[in-house]
Design a protein around this motif. Structure first.
Motif, PDB file in Angstrom:
ATOM      1  N   ILE A 109      13.012  -0.475 134.838  1.00  0.00           N
ATOM      2  CA  ILE A 109      13.040  -0.725 133.391  1.00  0.00           C
ATOM      3  C   ILE A 109      14.421  -1.225 132.972  1.00  0.00           C
ATOM      4  CG2 ILE A 109      13.046   0.453 131.162  1.00  0.00           C
ATOM      5  CD1 ILE A 109      10.656   2.090 132.222  1.00  0.00           C
ATOM      6  N   ASN A 110      15.466  -0.608 133.523  1.00  0.00           N
ATOM      7  CA  ASN A 110      16.826  -1.033 133.174  1.00  0.00           C
ATOM      8  C   ASN A 110      17.125  -2.444 133.648  1.00  0.00           C
ATOM      9  OD1 ASN A 110      17.565   1.296 131.790  1.00  0.00           O
ATOM     10  ND2 ASN A 110      18.234   2.328 133.657  1.00  0.00           N
ATOM     11  N   SER A 111      16.637  -2.796 134.828  1.00  0.00           N
ATOM     12  CA  SER A 111      16.969  -4.111 135.365  1.00  0.00           C
ATOM     13  C   SER A 111      15.962  -5.203 135.031  1.00  0.00           C
ATOM     14  CB  SER A 111      17.153  -4.035 136.884  1.00  0.00           C
ATOM     15  OG  SER A 111      15.991  -3.556 137.497  1.00  0.00           O
ATOM     16  N   HIS A 112      14.703  -4.843 134.797  1.00  0.00           N
ATOM     17  CA  HIS A 112      13.670  -5.864 134.586  1.00  0.00           C
ATOM     18  C   HIS A 112      12.824  -5.629 133.334  1.00  0.00           C
ATOM     19  CE1 HIS A 112      14.626  -7.258 138.591  1.00  0.00           C
ATOM     20  NE2 HIS A 112      14.443  -6.036 139.048  1.00  0.00           N
ATOM     21  N   GLY A 113      13.214  -4.683 132.491  1.00  0.00           N
ATOM     22  CA  GLY A 113      12.413  -4.291 131.329  1.00  0.00           C
ATOM     23  C   GLY A 113      11.884  -5.425 130.469  1.00  0.00           C
ATOM     24  N   PRO A 114      12.717  -6.365 130.069  1.00  0.00           N
ATOM     25  CA  PRO A 114      12.208  -7.440 129.209  1.00  0.00           C
ATOM     26  C   PRO A 114      11.118  -8.285 129.878  1.00  0.00           C
ATOM     27  CG  PRO A 114      14.595  -7.340 129.084  1.00  0.00           C
ATOM     28  CD  PRO A 114      14.170  -6.411 130.199  1.00  0.00           C
ATOM     29  N   ARG A 115      11.110  -8.324 131.219  1.00  0.00           N
ATOM     30  CA  ARG A 115      10.113  -9.128 131.938  1.00  0.00           C
ATOM     31  C   ARG A 115       8.890  -8.299 132.344  1.00  0.00           C
ATOM     32  NH1 ARG A 115      14.635 -11.039 135.497  1.00  0.00           N
ATOM     33  NH2 ARG A 115      13.330 -10.167 137.124  1.00  0.00           N
ATOM     34  N   LEU A 116       8.948  -6.971 132.144  1.00  0.00           N
ATOM     35  CA  LEU A 116       7.800  -6.100 132.436  1.00  0.00           C
ATOM     36  C   LEU A 116       6.884  -6.115 131.217  1.00  0.00           C
ATOM     37  CD1 LEU A 116       9.465  -3.015 134.136  1.00  0.00           C
ATOM     38  CD2 LEU A 116       7.516  -4.269 135.027  1.00  0.00           C
ATOM     39  N   LEU A 117       5.871  -6.956 131.258  1.00  0.00           N
ATOM     40  CA  LEU A 117       4.993  -7.087 130.104  1.00  0.00           C
ATOM     41  C   LEU A 117       4.081  -5.884 129.944  1.00  0.00           C
ATOM     42  CD1 LEU A 117       4.020 -10.832 130.504  1.00  0.00           C
ATOM     43  CD2 LEU A 117       5.892  -9.822 129.167  1.00  0.00           C
ATOM     44  N   HIS A 138       7.370  -3.287 128.504  1.00  0.00           N
ATOM     45  CA  HIS A 138       8.810  -3.559 128.534  1.00  0.00           C
ATOM     46  C   HIS A 138       9.567  -2.274 128.886  1.00  0.00           C
ATOM     47  CE1 HIS A 138       8.167  -7.616 127.189  1.00  0.00           C
ATOM     48  NE2 HIS A 138       7.533  -7.195 126.116  1.00  0.00           N
ATOM     49  N   GLN A 139      10.480  -1.832 128.003  1.00  0.00           N
ATOM     50  CA  GLN A 139      11.277  -0.642 128.296  1.00  0.00           C
ATOM     51  C   GLN A 139      10.650   0.643 127.764  1.00  0.00           C
ATOM     52  OE1 GLN A 139      12.604  -3.567 127.064  1.00  0.00           O
ATOM     53  NE2 GLN A 139      14.606  -3.918 127.960  1.00  0.00           N
ATOM     54  N   LEU A 140       9.463   0.563 127.208  1.00  0.00           N
ATOM     55  CA  LEU A 140       8.786   1.751 126.676  1.00  0.00           C
ATOM     56  C   LEU A 140       7.793   2.257 127.698  1.00  0.00           C
ATOM     57  CD1 LEU A 140       8.112   0.444 123.063  1.00  0.00           C
ATOM     58  CD2 LEU A 140       9.986   1.912 123.840  1.00  0.00           C
ATOM     59  N   VAL A 160      -0.627  -0.925 138.346  1.00  0.00           N
ATOM     60  CA  VAL A 160      -0.722  -2.352 138.064  1.00  0.00           C
ATOM     61  C   VAL A 160       0.550  -2.754 137.322  1.00  0.00           C
ATOM     62  CG1 VAL A 160      -2.012  -4.148 136.849  1.00  0.00           C
ATOM     63  CG2 VAL A 160      -3.225  -2.219 137.863  1.00  0.00           C
ATOM     64  N   PHE A 161       1.190  -3.805 137.789  1.00  0.00           N
ATOM     65  CA  PHE A 161       2.382  -4.341 137.129  1.00  0.00           C
ATOM     66  C   PHE A 161       2.079  -5.772 136.712  1.00  0.00           C
ATOM     67  CE2 PHE A 161       3.945  -1.066 139.946  1.00  0.00           C
ATOM     68  CZ  PHE A 161       4.855  -0.385 139.153  1.00  0.00           C
ATOM     69  N   ILE A 162       2.356  -6.085 135.457  1.00  0.00           N
ATOM     70  CA  ILE A 162       2.167  -7.437 134.927  1.00  0.00           C
ATOM     71  C   ILE A 162       3.504  -7.855 134.340  1.00  0.00           C
ATOM     72  CG2 ILE A 162       0.892  -8.893 133.303  1.00  0.00           C
ATOM     73  CD1 ILE A 162      -1.277  -6.612 133.316  1.00  0.00           C
ATOM     74  N   GLY A 163       4.016  -8.997 134.790  1.00  0.00           N
ATOM     75  CA  GLY A 163       5.312  -9.400 134.289  1.00  0.00           C
ATOM     76  C   GLY A 163       5.649 -10.831 134.598  1.00  0.00           C
ATOM     77  N   ILE A 164       6.845 -11.188 134.210  1.00  0.00           N
ATOM     78  CA  ILE A 164       7.347 -12.546 134.380  1.00  0.00           C
ATOM     79  C   ILE A 164       8.388 -12.527 135.494  1.00  0.00           C
ATOM     80  CG2 ILE A 164       8.589 -14.451 133.273  1.00  0.00           C
ATOM     81  CD1 ILE A 164       7.489 -13.323 130.584  1.00  0.00           C
ATOM     82  N   GLU A 165       8.088 -13.242 136.569  1.00  0.00           N
ATOM     83  CA  GLU A 165       8.997 -13.379 137.703  1.00  0.00           C
ATOM     84  C   GLU A 165       9.552 -12.035 138.170  1.00  0.00           C
ATOM     85  OE1 GLU A 165      11.926 -16.271 136.594  1.00  0.00           O
ATOM     86  OE2 GLU A 165      10.451 -17.859 136.416  1.00  0.00           O
TER      87      GLU A 165
END
Length: 180
Positions: A109-117, A138-140, A160-165
Motif C-alpha cells: 500500500i505504501n509503495s503501490h497504493g495509488p495504482r492498487l485499484l 488504493h490505500q484504504l 484478487v489484485f486489480i491495478g495499474i502496472e
C-alpha cells in the motif's frame, strides 16, 4: 456506475465510454444521471459488491482444477482489460501468517497504493477458525471476520489484485513468504 454530464459530449462518445466500462467490469450496471440525480438507494446498495461471486469469476478457470495442490497465481486473457489495468489471482492451501501478511500489505500500500485499484479476498489465517474477508481500494484496506470454516471445507486463501502496472512477480514472491 453513474455516468454524468453525458449531455455535454456527442452520443457516440458516451457509447464508447459505456462499452469501455462494460469491458472493464461486465457485471456493473450503468446509469446516465442527469444533473447527478441518483436515488440514495442506488448509491448505497450494499448488494452491489458480492465477494464470493467476484472471486468465483476470478478463479473459476481451468487452473482452478482440483488437481492443483500448490500455491499459484493465475492470469488469464479474460482478466486483462484495455489500457494498463491488469488483474491477477493468488491462491494457496497453506495458511497465511497474519503478521507477515499485514506487513506485506502495508508495504504494498505504501509503495503501490495509488495504482492498487481494488484488492480483495478470503484469507485462511493460521490459528483462525473463521474466514477473514479482506478488501481494499488504493490505500484504504479493511478486513472482517467471516463465516466459520466448515468441517471438510478446503481452507484456501484466494486474493484478487486489480491495478495499474503492478509488480505481479514481486507480489507473488512476497505472498509466498507470508505462508506457513
Amino acid at each position: 456506475l453513474f455516468i454524468s454530464k453525458a449531455d455535454l459530449v456527442p452520443h457516440n462518445h458516451v457509447d464508447a465510454l459505456s462499452e469501455r466500462l462494460r469491458q472493464m467490469n461486465p457485471r456493473a450496471t450503468q446509469s446516465l444521471v442527469p444533473f447527478g440525480e441518483v436515488a440514495l438507494t442506488e448509491i448505497f446498495d450494499l448488494g452491489g459488491f458480492n465477494l464470493d461471486s467476484e472471486l468465483e469469476l476470478a478463479v473459476g478457470t481451468p487452473c482452478d482444477a482440483a488437481s492443483h495442490s500448490h500455491s499459484h497465481a493465475c492470469q488469464h486473457p479474460h482478466h486483462q482489460h484495455r489500457d494498463d489495468v491488469k488483474s491477477f489471482v493468488f491462491r494457496s492451501e497453506r495458511p497465511l501468517h497474519a503478521a507477515r501478511f499485514g506487513q506485506f500489505m502495508n508495504a504494498m500500500i505504501n509503495s503501490h497504493g495509488p495504482r492498487l485499484l481494488r484488492y480483495k479476498g478470503i484469507l485462511n489465517l493460521h490459528g483462525q477458525d473463521r474466514k477473514v474477508i479482506f478488501q481494499g481500494v488504493h490505500q484504504l484496506m479493511s478486513h472482517d471476520v467471516g463465516a466459520p470454516w466448515m468441517a471438510g471445507e478446503d481452507r484456501i486463501s484466494k486474493l484478487v489484485f486489480i491495478g495499474i502496472e503492478l509488480p505481479r512477480e514481486l507480489f507473488l514472491r512476497s505472498l509466498q513468504q507470508c505462508l506457513l
